[in-house]
Design an enzyme around this catalytic site. Sequence first.
Site, PDB file in Angstrom:
ATOM      1  N   LYS A   1      -2.650   1.188 -11.499  1.00  0.00           N
ATOM      2  CA  LYS A   1      -1.192   1.078 -11.414  1.00  0.00           C
ATOM      3  C   LYS A   1      -0.613   1.349 -12.803  1.00  0.00           C
ATOM      4  O   LYS A   1      -0.932   0.642 -13.766  1.00  0.00           O
ATOM      5  CB  LYS A   1      -0.796  -0.321 -10.931  1.00  0.00           C
ATOM      6  CG  LYS A   1       0.704  -0.543 -10.823  1.00  0.00           C
ATOM      7  CD  LYS A   1       0.982  -1.943 -10.261  1.00  0.00           C
ATOM      8  CE  LYS A   1       2.470  -2.198 -10.097  1.00  0.00           C
ATOM      9  NZ  LYS A   1       2.737  -3.536  -9.510  1.00  0.00           N
TER      10      LYS A   1
ATOM     11  N   GLY B   1       6.961   4.160  -6.815  1.00  0.00           N
ATOM     12  CA  GLY B   1       8.207   3.426  -6.682  1.00  0.00           C
ATOM     13  C   GLY B   1       9.037   3.576  -7.927  1.00  0.00           C
ATOM     14  O   GLY B   1       8.688   4.319  -8.851  1.00  0.00           O
ATOM     15  N   GLY B   2      10.146   2.830  -7.979  1.00  0.00           N
ATOM     16  CA  GLY B   2      11.041   2.944  -9.112  1.00  0.00           C
ATOM     17  C   GLY B   2      10.428   2.471 -10.414  1.00  0.00           C
ATOM     18  O   GLY B   2      10.850   2.892 -11.491  1.00  0.00           O
TER      19      GLY B   2
ATOM     20  N   LEU C   1      -1.671   6.748  -4.246  1.00  0.00           N
ATOM     21  CA  LEU C   1      -1.483   5.818  -3.137  1.00  0.00           C
ATOM     22  C   LEU C   1      -0.019   5.533  -2.889  1.00  0.00           C
ATOM     23  O   LEU C   1       0.386   5.260  -1.763  1.00  0.00           O
ATOM     24  CB  LEU C   1      -2.209   4.498  -3.434  1.00  0.00           C
ATOM     25  CG  LEU C   1      -3.732   4.581  -3.473  1.00  0.00           C
ATOM     26  CD1 LEU C   1      -4.296   3.280  -4.001  1.00  0.00           C
ATOM     27  CD2 LEU C   1      -4.303   4.897  -2.115  1.00  0.00           C
ATOM     28  N   GLY C   2       0.788   5.582  -3.916  1.00  0.00           N
ATOM     29  CA  GLY C   2       2.199   5.298  -3.727  1.00  0.00           C
ATOM     30  C   GLY C   2       2.965   5.421  -5.024  1.00  0.00           C
ATOM     31  O   GLY C   2       2.388   5.502  -6.111  1.00  0.00           O
TER      32      GLY C   2
ATOM     33  N   GLN D   1       3.712   4.013 -10.497  1.00  0.00           N
ATOM     34  CA  GLN D   1       2.925   4.626  -9.436  1.00  0.00           C
ATOM     35  C   GLN D   1       1.521   4.057  -9.439  1.00  0.00           C
ATOM     36  O   GLN D   1       1.050   3.521 -10.442  1.00  0.00           O
ATOM     37  CB  GLN D   1       2.895   6.141  -9.598  1.00  0.00           C
ATOM     38  CG  GLN D   1       2.417   6.633 -10.955  1.00  0.00           C
ATOM     39  CD  GLN D   1       2.506   8.143 -11.074  1.00  0.00           C
ATOM     40  OE1 GLN D   1       2.129   8.871 -10.164  1.00  0.00           O
ATOM     41  NE2 GLN D   1       2.993   8.633 -12.209  1.00  0.00           N
ATOM     42  N   VAL D   2       0.848   4.166  -8.284  1.00  0.00           N
ATOM     43  CA  VAL D   2      -0.515   3.673  -8.118  1.00  0.00           C
ATOM     44  C   VAL D   2      -1.389   4.806  -7.600  1.00  0.00           C
ATOM     45  O   VAL D   2      -1.003   5.520  -6.667  1.00  0.00           O
ATOM     46  CB  VAL D   2      -0.572   2.479  -7.133  1.00  0.00           C
ATOM     47  CG1 VAL D   2      -2.013   2.041  -6.905  1.00  0.00           C
ATOM     48  CG2 VAL D   2       0.241   1.323  -7.674  1.00  0.00           C
TER      49      VAL D   2
ATOM     50  N   ASP E   1       7.621 -12.757  -3.985  1.00  0.00           N
ATOM     51  CA  ASP E   1       7.881 -11.612  -3.107  1.00  0.00           C
ATOM     52  C   ASP E   1       6.899 -11.611  -1.942  1.00  0.00           C
ATOM     53  O   ASP E   1       6.267 -10.598  -1.629  1.00  0.00           O
ATOM     54  CB  ASP E   1       7.785 -10.304  -3.901  1.00  0.00           C
ATOM     55  CG  ASP E   1       8.366  -9.113  -3.126  1.00  0.00           C
ATOM     56  OD1 ASP E   1       9.127  -9.345  -2.156  1.00  0.00           O
ATOM     57  OD2 ASP E   1       8.070  -7.962  -3.494  1.00  0.00           O
TER      58      ASP E   1
END
Length: 302
Positions: A50, A30-31, A27-28, A34-35, A142
């Site tokens: 995740k 990042g730094g 799904l995505g 991941q998911v 956030d």
Amino acid sequence: MLRTPQAPSTALHRAAAAARVDLVHRLGRGGQGQVWCVRRRADGRLQALKVLPRHSQRQRARFAREAEAAAAALGPHLVGARGSLEGRGWGALVLPHVPGVSLALLVALHRSTPPDAVLATVALGVLEALDELHARGWQHRDVAPHNVVVTPSGDVRLIDFGAAVRLGARGPAVGRAEFMAPEQKAGAPASAAADVFSVGRMLLALKPSNLALVSLAKSLAQPEPMLRPSLRDAANTLREHAAEPAELGSLVGPWVPTLTPRRAAGVPSRPRAPEHRAALRPRWSWAVAAGLCVASSVSQWV
């Protein structure tokens, strides 16, 4: 002798095996990790997994904090974790399946500001989510369009608790600067008022035309925390202007069956938001995708 950190793919597959799930699609990323959309082996139901690194002491502390916050974030308007797993060099959160799109993407897809009543409904849902989270003793830290998910039924859900800290505690100034309260940037102890500020800034970025909504948003985004209305007072004001959930859901429903992973043949690249809406441009990150995967192995671009 130095130890070589596990490759991300190895950590991912070990996490999937420990969670007894099969990987469907990513799904995505990042730094921080991941998911993936995953399918439970026991009954075939979809979930999200995740996976985060846990090599250093700092990474282990970060994962422990996020796991604790996500475990507390279970409510009608929150997408928290149903469980957490840890292995050598990795940690994983098991998240529920929530079909929908992020608020940032919804604005980009429609290429216009939603009606004021819809904006009020979204803001109300976010405040209700924060009320649930604050009652459990946490600040999100956030609150931004990429962390707000709208479902086809018109529900509003708050996701991603990677930046969350306990109320009264201190933490690094993380999150998107344009939505961050001044006291949070300055490193003040976590407070509910800082999340309320973020809702005000987010509502202003959506550019409502209703003067009552504009006035409320400006009051929520007051630099001085003591001048901001309480979360519940703001929610009562929004209820006077909010639309029915079905109206909000109608903006999402048409997109959910058609948004597929970018690797699928014939699917165009991510839609571009108008330049003047840069603050709302959807980010391709695991944070937005964290709780999202759809039936029949279809995922949203979020």
